[in-house]
Design a protein around this motif. Structure first.
Motif, PDB file in Angstrom:
ATOM      1  N   PRO A  50       0.900  -1.276   0.102  1.00  0.00           N
ATOM      2  CA  PRO A  50       0.107   0.257   0.104  1.00  0.00           C
ATOM      3  C   PRO A  50       0.975   1.096  -0.195  1.00  0.00           C
ATOM      4  CG  PRO A  50       0.242  -0.811   2.276  1.00  0.00           C
ATOM      5  CD  PRO A  50       0.869  -2.047   1.217  1.00  0.00           C
ATOM      6  N   LEU A  51       1.276   1.590  -1.097  1.00  0.00           N
ATOM      7  CA  LEU A  51       2.393   2.926  -1.453  1.00  0.00           C
ATOM      8  C   LEU A  51       1.341   3.963  -1.300  1.00  0.00           C
ATOM      9  CD1 LEU A  51       4.812   1.177  -3.857  1.00  0.00           C
ATOM     10  CD2 LEU A  51       4.712   1.297  -1.220  1.00  0.00           C
ATOM     11  N   THR A  52      -0.099   4.136  -1.587  1.00  0.00           N
ATOM     12  CA  THR A  52      -0.905   5.098  -1.449  1.00  0.00           C
ATOM     13  C   THR A  52      -2.229   4.580  -0.751  1.00  0.00           C
ATOM     14  OG1 THR A  52      -1.880   4.340  -3.599  1.00  0.00           O
ATOM     15  CG2 THR A  52      -0.343   6.449  -3.729  1.00  0.00           C
ATOM     16  N   GLY A  53      -3.026   5.571  -0.267  1.00  0.00           N
ATOM     17  CA  GLY A  53      -4.124   5.105   0.503  1.00  0.00           C
ATOM     18  C   GLY A  53      -3.957   5.172   1.837  1.00  0.00           C
ATOM     19  N   ASP A  54      -4.853   4.398   2.647  1.00  0.00           N
ATOM     20  CA  ASP A  54      -4.870   4.516   4.239  1.00  0.00           C
ATOM     21  C   ASP A  54      -3.566   4.378   4.838  1.00  0.00           C
ATOM     22  OD1 ASP A  54      -7.447   5.386   4.047  1.00  0.00           O
ATOM     23  OD2 ASP A  54      -8.280   3.443   4.368  1.00  0.00           O
ATOM     24  N   PHE A  55      -2.824   2.997   4.126  1.00  0.00           N
ATOM     25  CA  PHE A  55      -1.761   2.337   4.801  1.00  0.00           C
ATOM     26  C   PHE A  55      -0.497   2.882   3.914  1.00  0.00           C
ATOM     27  CE2 PHE A  55      -5.072  -0.898   5.562  1.00  0.00           C
ATOM     28  CZ  PHE A  55      -5.492  -0.329   6.613  1.00  0.00           C
ATOM     29  N   ASP A  90       1.657  -1.239  -6.440  1.00  0.00           N
ATOM     30  CA  ASP A  90       0.969  -0.247  -5.457  1.00  0.00           C
ATOM     31  C   ASP A  90      -0.640  -0.907  -5.455  1.00  0.00           C
ATOM     32  OD1 ASP A  90      -0.243   1.409  -3.834  1.00  0.00           O
ATOM     33  OD2 ASP A  90      -0.174   3.091  -5.243  1.00  0.00           O
ATOM     34  N   ASP A  91      -0.971  -1.315  -4.276  1.00  0.00           N
ATOM     35  CA  ASP A  91      -2.310  -1.916  -4.219  1.00  0.00           C
ATOM     36  C   ASP A  91      -3.145  -0.759  -3.575  1.00  0.00           C
ATOM     37  OD1 ASP A  91      -2.037  -1.901  -1.361  1.00  0.00           O
ATOM     38  OD2 ASP A  91      -1.117  -3.795  -1.446  1.00  0.00           O
ATOM     39  N   ALA A  92      -2.819   0.368  -3.460  1.00  0.00           N
ATOM     40  CA  ALA A  92      -3.541   1.451  -3.203  1.00  0.00           C
ATOM     41  C   ALA A  92      -4.266   1.413  -1.734  1.00  0.00           C
ATOM     42  CB  ALA A  92      -4.399   1.830  -4.189  1.00  0.00           C
ATOM     43  N   SER A  93      -3.883   0.456  -0.858  1.00  0.00           N
ATOM     44  CA  SER A  93      -4.451  -0.182   0.377  1.00  0.00           C
ATOM     45  C   SER A  93      -5.721  -0.688   0.229  1.00  0.00           C
ATOM     46  CB  SER A  93      -4.609   1.187   1.297  1.00  0.00           C
ATOM     47  OG  SER A  93      -3.458   1.930   1.551  1.00  0.00           O
ATOM     48  N   ASP A  94      -6.190  -1.174  -1.126  1.00  0.00           N
ATOM     49  CA  ASP A  94      -7.370  -1.811  -1.417  1.00  0.00           C
ATOM     50  C   ASP A  94      -7.331  -3.233  -1.340  1.00  0.00           C
ATOM     51  OD1 ASP A  94      -9.270  -2.599  -3.924  1.00  0.00           O
ATOM     52  OD2 ASP A  94     -10.155  -1.333  -2.808  1.00  0.00           O
ATOM     53  N   ALA A  95      -8.295  -4.228  -0.624  1.00  0.00           N
ATOM     54  CA  ALA A  95      -8.005  -5.691  -0.714  1.00  0.00           C
ATOM     55  C   ALA A  95      -8.445  -6.016  -1.926  1.00  0.00           C
ATOM     56  CB  ALA A  95      -9.162  -5.911   0.239  1.00  0.00           C
ATOM     57  N   SER A  96      -9.422  -5.736  -2.845  1.00  0.00           N
ATOM     58  CA  SER A  96      -9.509  -6.142  -4.174  1.00  0.00           C
ATOM     59  C   SER A  96      -8.391  -6.237  -5.040  1.00  0.00           C
ATOM     60  CB  SER A  96     -10.741  -5.670  -4.757  1.00  0.00           C
ATOM     61  OG  SER A  96     -11.945  -5.705  -4.011  1.00  0.00           O
ATOM     62  N   PRO A 222     -11.551   2.958   9.218  1.00  0.00           N
ATOM     63  CA  PRO A 222     -10.324   2.852   9.030  1.00  0.00           C
ATOM     64  C   PRO A 222     -10.094   4.551   8.229  1.00  0.00           C
ATOM     65  CG  PRO A 222     -11.091   0.966   8.187  1.00  0.00           C
ATOM     66  CD  PRO A 222     -12.242   1.812   8.975  1.00  0.00           C
ATOM     67  N   ASN A 223     -11.210   5.040   7.698  1.00  0.00           N
ATOM     68  CA  ASN A 223     -10.907   6.309   7.090  1.00  0.00           C
ATOM     69  C   ASN A 223     -11.262   7.581   7.739  1.00  0.00           C
ATOM     70  OD1 ASN A 223     -13.569   5.888   6.993  1.00  0.00           O
ATOM     71  ND2 ASN A 223     -13.926   6.255   4.732  1.00  0.00           N
ATOM     72  N   ALA A 224     -11.537   7.502   9.085  1.00  0.00           N
ATOM     73  CA  ALA A 224     -11.828   8.401   9.979  1.00  0.00           C
ATOM     74  C   ALA A 224     -10.631   9.361  10.088  1.00  0.00           C
ATOM     75  CB  ALA A 224     -12.324   8.001  11.251  1.00  0.00           C
ATOM     76  N   THR A 225     -10.943  10.615  10.200  1.00  0.00           N
ATOM     77  CA  THR A 225      -9.899  11.814  10.196  1.00  0.00           C
ATOM     78  C   THR A 225     -10.457  12.740  11.494  1.00  0.00           C
ATOM     79  OG1 THR A 225     -11.307  13.311   8.443  1.00  0.00           O
ATOM     80  CG2 THR A 225      -9.337  11.878   7.721  1.00  0.00           C
ATOM     81  N   ASP A 226     -11.561  12.917  11.715  1.00  0.00           N
ATOM     82  CA  ASP A 226     -12.056  13.867  12.869  1.00  0.00           C
ATOM     83  C   ASP A 226     -12.424  12.833  13.932  1.00  0.00           C
ATOM     84  OD1 ASP A 226     -13.438  15.520  14.350  1.00  0.00           O
ATOM     85  OD2 ASP A 226     -15.086  15.900  13.052  1.00  0.00           O
ATOM     86  N   MET A 227     -11.381  12.956  14.811  1.00  0.00           N
ATOM     87  CA  MET A 227     -11.426  12.312  15.980  1.00  0.00           C
ATOM     88  C   MET A 227     -11.897  13.003  17.233  1.00  0.00           C
ATOM     89  SD  MET A 227     -10.332   9.336  14.772  1.00  0.00           S
ATOM     90  CE  MET A 227      -9.881   8.211  16.267  1.00  0.00           C
ATOM     91  N   TYR A 248      -1.199   5.005  12.074  1.00  0.00           N
ATOM     92  CA  TYR A 248      -0.762   6.239  12.261  1.00  0.00           C
ATOM     93  C   TYR A 248      -1.459   7.576  12.402  1.00  0.00           C
ATOM     94  CZ  TYR A 248       2.828   9.983  11.629  1.00  0.00           C
ATOM     95  OH  TYR A 248       3.380  11.230  11.540  1.00  0.00           O
ATOM     96  N   GLN A 249      -1.935   7.937  11.146  1.00  0.00           N
ATOM     97  CA  GLN A 249      -2.593   9.154  11.084  1.00  0.00           C
ATOM     98  C   GLN A 249      -3.717   9.243  12.288  1.00  0.00           C
ATOM     99  OE1 GLN A 249      -1.232  11.877   9.525  1.00  0.00           O
ATOM    100  NE2 GLN A 249      -2.560  12.927  10.731  1.00  0.00           N
ATOM    101  N   ASP A 250      -4.585   8.299  12.240  1.00  0.00           N
ATOM    102  CA  ASP A 250      -5.692   8.094  13.305  1.00  0.00           C
ATOM    103  C   ASP A 250      -5.175   8.369  15.045  1.00  0.00           C
ATOM    104  OD1 ASP A 250      -4.318   5.463  12.828  1.00  0.00           O
ATOM    105  OD2 ASP A 250      -6.129   4.859  14.220  1.00  0.00           O
ATOM    106  N   ALA A 251      -3.989   7.756  14.931  1.00  0.00           N
ATOM    107  CA  ALA A 251      -3.533   8.189  16.460  1.00  0.00           C
ATOM    108  C   ALA A 251      -2.973   9.488  16.526  1.00  0.00           C
ATOM    109  CB  ALA A 251      -2.023   6.955  16.486  1.00  0.00           C
TER     110      ALA A 251
END
Length: 411
Positions: A50-55, A90-96, A222-227, A248-251
């Motif tokens: 996952p070189l792009t996306g959530d991870f 790069d799987d873009a953090s996508d399971a499919s 997983p895509n939450a940004t407003d904590m 990372y970013q969520d923490a």
């Protein structure tokens, strides 16, 4: 049985790999389109990350670890006398997408070996593809219990312990504390991710057994940004210990929100994020007292670790973190099997590699690893804590670089 390991590691220069990673659906450079060649042909290793996306942040760390391993191996003559090439998609953090990537790498490109991606969400579907093709699948970053409950014999986790056991040393430490000093209440916030939840819930359940009351137990996407909402619940409950099942970013977002509310826990434990080199700056430097499990330290005394640290620092400009180390360990584990069995290609060789790893241990930069029949490692994670702005191993005591600080300083 005898332990096999790579030796003669040396510090390496920052020259480019034969095949370096890039995004998209194509290979990352070079001319390699498949493996299974002759003695002069490279051993091609297929990887989706996952070189792009959530991870993307930890995914790039894994990429750096794989690149360091390949550079060191090639500078020391390769595997079985052949150079290795990494073919990274790069799987873009996508399971499919990770499924289609490994299908393509194995069936179309005919790679000789595969390494795993980052994140339980990606490793589980990728391991299924590898199992269908009978490929050895060593992975660096999926520690959730469910990864090892699918009946696959080909998967091996290249780290000391699975997620529910990451905080065992911290639970033991709290159990040994005088009762009036133990936390009485805990707040838990976890990403809806098997690894993140697994680590957090391992600590949560251990504390519950000690009589700690869980006053907040929230799950966020997983895509939450407003904590801010989750942070408000934790601050209102004023729990003694906050547990973040985080990437990372969520923490970072959660800690910043808690700081803004002036919530001051007596203990704070967050998964993964504190090991990231950008973490200190991201939360404004107020890191003292934050705890995190780790399977790796650059100061570990294991035989190949000094060389790995030097090589990663030279190649990428920074010392390795846990993501880089687990990726490097993945390479060490596969290389040990390849050198012991004497082959690296699709077909019957893969089963020989799998069988060898089930029967042997491998010395790595995270220690000596062995596995059960499902691929679970037999070790334990260290507990680290920021003290005076630097991260130190604090548990277990026989590996500690400093004493655990409690209560946590204000952030």
């Amino acid at each position: 049985m005898s332990t096999t390991r790579l030796t003669k590691m040396v510090a390496v220069g920052a020259g480019a790999l034969l095949l370096a990673a890039c995004g998209g659906s194509g290979s990352s450079g070079g001319s390699a389109t498949g493996g299974g060649g002759g003695e002069e042909d490279p051993i091609v290793i297929g990887i989706s990350l996952p070189l792009t996306g959530d991870f993307a942040e930890p995914g790039k760390g894994v990429q750096r670890g794989y690149e360091t391993w390949a550079k060191v191996v090639n500078d020391n003559g390769g595997l079985l006398g052949r150079q290795v090439e990494l073919k990274i998609l790069d799987d873009a953090s996508d399971a499919s997408r990770v499924v289609s990537d490994y299908e393509s790498l194995i069936a179309q490109d005919g790679v000789d070996l595969v390494f795993g991606p980052f994140s339980t969400r990606l490793v589980v579907p990728a391991s299924r593809v590898a199992s269908e093709y009978g490929m050895l699948f060593v992975e660096p970053a999926a520690a959730a219990a469910e990864v090892f409950e699918n009946g696959f014999e080909n998967i091996f986790y290249a780290a000391p312990a699975i997620a529910p056991d990451h905080y065992n040393h911290l639970v033991e430490h709290i159990a040994a504390m005088p009762e009036d000093q133990r936390p009485k209440t805990a707040a838990v916030a976890a990403m809806d991710d098997p690894f993140a939840q697994g680590t957090a819930y391992g600590l949560r359940d251990g504390l519950e057994e000690l009589g700690v009351e869980i006053v907040v137990d929230e799950v966020y996407p997983p895509n939450a940004t407003d904590m801010s909402g989750v942070a408000a619940q934790i601050a209102d409950a004023d729990a003694d210990i906050v547990i973040g099942g985080t990437q990372y970013q969520d923490a970072v977002n959660l800690i910043v929100a808690l700081q803004q509310l002036n919530y001051q826990p007596r203990m704070a434990a967050f998964t993964t994020a504190p090991t990231n080199p950008e973490f200190v700056e991201a939360i404004g430097g107020a890191v003292d007292g934050i705890l995190s499990p780790t399977g790796y330290t650059p100061d570990a005394p294991y035989p190949t670790n000094e060389e790995f640290v030097a090589a990663n620092t030279e190649l990428h400009g920074t010392p390795p973190g846990e993501d880089e180390a687990n990726a490097y360990t993945t390479g060490q584990v596969v290389a040990a099997a390849v050198e012991a069995v004497g082959c690296a290609e699709q077909g019957e060789c893969q089963q020989q590699l799998i069988d060898w790893l089930h029967e042997n241990e491998v010395d790595t930069v995270v220690g000596t690893l062995g596995w059960d029949e499902a691929g679970r490692p037999n070790g334990a994670h260290l507990i680290q804590q920021y003290i005076d702005g630097e991260i130190k191993i604090v548990l277990p005591e026989d590996a500690a670089e400093a004493e655990l600080v409690h209560p946590k300083p204000e952030w």
